[in-house]
Design a protein around this motif. Structure first.
Motif, PDB file in Angstrom:
ATOM      1  N   GLN A   1      59.371  33.974 -57.651  1.00 50.99           N
ATOM      2  CA  GLN A   1      59.786  33.015 -56.626  1.00 50.99           C
ATOM      3  C   GLN A   1      60.294  33.785 -55.426  1.00 50.99           C
ATOM      4  O   GLN A   1      61.262  34.516 -55.561  1.00 50.99           O
ATOM      5  N   PRO A   2      59.673  33.680 -54.280  1.00 54.06           N
ATOM      6  CA  PRO A   2      58.446  32.927 -54.055  1.00 54.06           C
ATOM      7  C   PRO A   2      57.249  33.628 -54.677  1.00 54.06           C
ATOM      8  O   PRO A   2      57.270  34.843 -54.908  1.00 54.06           O
ATOM      9  N   ARG A   3      56.205  32.847 -54.922  1.00 54.96           N
ATOM     10  CA  ARG A   3      54.980  33.421 -55.487  1.00 54.96           C
ATOM     11  C   ARG A   3      54.256  34.255 -54.437  1.00 54.96           C
ATOM     12  O   ARG A   3      54.304  33.941 -53.250  1.00 54.96           O
ATOM     13  N   PRO A   4      53.541  35.287 -54.886  1.00 55.61           N
ATOM     14  CA  PRO A   4      52.702  36.025 -53.934  1.00 55.61           C
ATOM     15  C   PRO A   4      51.565  35.127 -53.456  1.00 55.61           C
ATOM     16  O   PRO A   4      51.156  34.202 -54.154  1.00 55.61           O
ATOM     17  N   LYS A   5      51.051  35.418 -52.281  1.00 53.75           N
ATOM     18  CA  LYS A   5      49.919  34.660 -51.731  1.00 53.75           C
ATOM     19  C   LYS A   5      48.623  35.026 -52.448  1.00 53.75           C
ATOM     20  O   LYS A   5      47.716  34.215 -52.544  1.00 53.75           O
ATOM     21  N   VAL A   6      48.544  36.288 -52.916  1.00 49.16           N
ATOM     22  CA  VAL A   6      47.278  36.835 -53.408  1.00 49.16           C
ATOM     23  C   VAL A   6      47.504  37.720 -54.632  1.00 49.16           C
ATOM     24  O   VAL A   6      48.466  38.487 -54.669  1.00 49.16           O
ATOM     25  N   VAL A   7      46.579  37.626 -55.591  1.00 50.69           N
ATOM     26  CA  VAL A   7      46.430  38.649 -56.625  1.00 50.69           C
ATOM     27  C   VAL A   7      45.053  39.254 -56.411  1.00 50.69           C
ATOM     28  O   VAL A   7      44.045  38.550 -56.364  1.00 50.69           O
ATOM     29  N   TRP A   8      45.032  40.566 -56.224  1.00 51.43           N
ATOM     30  CA  TRP A   8      43.790  41.303 -55.937  1.00 51.43           C
ATOM     31  C   TRP A   8      43.613  42.305 -57.066  1.00 51.43           C
ATOM     32  O   TRP A   8      44.491  43.145 -57.297  1.00 51.43           O
ATOM     33  N   SER A   9      42.492  42.220 -57.788  1.00 54.94           N
ATOM     34  CA  SER A   9      42.260  43.196 -58.857  1.00 54.94           C
ATOM     35  C   SER A   9      41.156  44.164 -58.451  1.00 54.94           C
ATOM     36  O   SER A   9      40.209  43.812 -57.760  1.00 54.94           O
ATOM     37  N   GLN A  10      41.332  45.368 -58.880  1.00 57.05           N
ATOM     38  CA  GLN A  10      40.482  46.480 -58.464  1.00 57.05           C
ATOM     39  C   GLN A  10      39.103  46.444 -59.104  1.00 57.05           C
ATOM     40  O   GLN A  10      38.811  45.607 -59.956  1.00 57.05           O
ATOM     41  N   LEU A  11      38.273  47.371 -58.684  1.00 58.09           N
ATOM     42  CA  LEU A  11      36.896  47.469 -59.169  1.00 58.09           C
ATOM     43  C   LEU A  11      36.857  47.480 -60.695  1.00 58.09           C
ATOM     44  O   LEU A  11      37.603  48.216 -61.340  1.00 58.09           O
ATOM     45  N   GLY A  12      36.006  46.623 -61.257  1.00 56.14           N
ATOM     46  CA  GLY A  12      35.860  46.546 -62.702  1.00 56.14           C
ATOM     47  C   GLY A  12      36.868  45.648 -63.391  1.00 56.14           C
ATOM     48  O   GLY A  12      36.807  45.484 -64.613  1.00 56.14           O
ATOM     49  N   VAL A  13      37.798  45.065 -62.649  1.00 55.34           N
ATOM     50  CA  VAL A  13      38.851  44.245 -63.248  1.00 55.34           C
ATOM     51  C   VAL A  13      38.593  42.782 -62.891  1.00 55.34           C
ATOM     52  O   VAL A  13      38.702  42.385 -61.727  1.00 55.34           O
ATOM     53  N   ARG A  14      38.227  42.005 -63.928  1.00 54.61           N
ATOM     54  CA  ARG A  14      37.895  40.595 -63.704  1.00 54.61           C
ATOM     55  C   ARG A  14      38.249  39.775 -64.942  1.00 54.61           C
ATOM     56  O   ARG A  14      37.997  40.208 -66.060  1.00 54.61           O
ATOM     57  N   ASP A  15      38.834  38.593 -64.713  1.00 56.40           N
ATOM     58  CA  ASP A  15      39.141  37.627 -65.767  1.00 56.40           C
ATOM     59  C   ASP A  15      39.126  36.253 -65.104  1.00 56.40           C
ATOM     60  O   ASP A  15      40.089  35.857 -64.453  1.00 56.40           O
ATOM     61  N   ASP A  16      38.013  35.542 -65.241  1.00 53.86           N
ATOM     62  CA  ASP A  16      37.840  34.274 -64.547  1.00 53.86           C
ATOM     63  C   ASP A  16      38.829  33.209 -64.997  1.00 53.86           C
ATOM     64  O   ASP A  16      39.282  32.401 -64.182  1.00 53.86           O
ATOM     65  N   ALA A  17      39.175  33.185 -66.277  1.00 54.16           N
ATOM     66  CA  ALA A  17      40.138  32.190 -66.766  1.00 54.16           C
ATOM     67  C   ALA A  17      41.515  32.443 -66.151  1.00 54.16           C
ATOM     68  O   ALA A  17      42.196  31.504 -65.724  1.00 54.16           O
ATOM     69  N   ALA A  18      41.921  33.697 -66.087  1.00 57.54           N
ATOM     70  CA  ALA A  18      43.215  34.032 -65.473  1.00 57.54           C
ATOM     71  C   ALA A  18      43.187  33.699 -63.980  1.00 57.54           C
ATOM     72  O   ALA A  18      44.170  33.192 -63.432  1.00 57.54           O
ATOM     73  N   ALA A  19      42.072  33.961 -63.325  1.00 60.99           N
ATOM     74  CA  ALA A  19      41.942  33.648 -61.897  1.00 60.99           C
ATOM     75  C   ALA A  19      42.094  32.148 -61.662  1.00 60.99           C
ATOM     76  O   ALA A  19      42.761  31.724 -60.716  1.00 60.99           O
ATOM     77  N   ALA A  20      41.499  31.354 -62.520  1.00 58.27           N
ATOM     78  CA  ALA A  20      41.610  29.888 -62.387  1.00 58.27           C
ATOM     79  C   ALA A  20      43.061  29.442 -62.515  1.00 58.27           C
ATOM     80  O   ALA A  20      43.513  28.553 -61.779  1.00 58.27           O
ATOM     81  N   ARG A  21      43.809  30.055 -63.430  1.00 61.28           N
ATOM     82  CA  ARG A  21      45.244  29.725 -63.566  1.00 61.28           C
ATOM     83  C   ARG A  21      46.007  30.089 -62.300  1.00 61.28           C
ATOM     84  O   ARG A  21      46.862  29.343 -61.839  1.00 61.28           O
TER      85      ARG A  21
END
Length: 142
Positions: A99-119
């Motif tokens: 609190q406050p929440r960040p505006k952005v979460v940016w993950s580096q090359l090779g780092v991906r999780d679509d379910a987490a991104a949706a949350r």
């Protein structure tokens, strides 16, 4: 959002708007990508806060290292994730709890999780995955 491709304006707007970046997985080893990206971001006048539990209380590139996101005492605009894909979900949960929440979460090359991104997006956080700001910045902002 479809994370297979990002509009250049989406990425450029993020890179222009954020000022304070928590870099999760920061390393004091100059041979590591996280070190080089941190150095790059610092040189472009971002306030970069390294996060690494094994380095907490030390410094990387002159910046105090924190053990976890919740330990940071200033608001963070973006969380840049240098962790394996299986850890992205927990980093997003930590970011969403700030609190406050960040505006952005940016993950580096090779780092991906679509379910987490949706949350994250459901919590009002923009997400960029499998990209590097040190590559996108010169391409988009010069």
């Amino acid at each position: 959002m479809n994370h297979d491709r990002y509009e250049d304006t989406y990425l450029a707007d993020i890179l222009r708007s954020v000022k304070t970046i928590a870099l999760v997985g920061a390393s004091p080893n100059a041979a590591r990508a996280s070190y080089g990206v941190m150095r790059f971001l610092l040189a472009r006048d971002y306030h970069v806060i390294p996060v690494n539990p094994g380095q907490a209380g030390k410094e990387i590139l002159g910046q105090a290292v924190y053990g976890r996101l919740a330990d940071i005492s200033v608001p963070v605009d973006m969380v840049d994730v240098f962790r394996a894909p299986e850890y992205l979900s927990s980093v997003i949960d930590e970011a969403a709890a700030l609190q406050p929440r960040p505006k952005v979460v940016w993950s580096q090359l090779g780092v991906r999780d679509d379910a987490a991104a949706a949350r994250a997006e459901a919590a009002g956080i923009q997400v960029v995955m499998n990209r590097c700001p040190a590559i996108e910045y010169p391409r988009l902002l010069g």
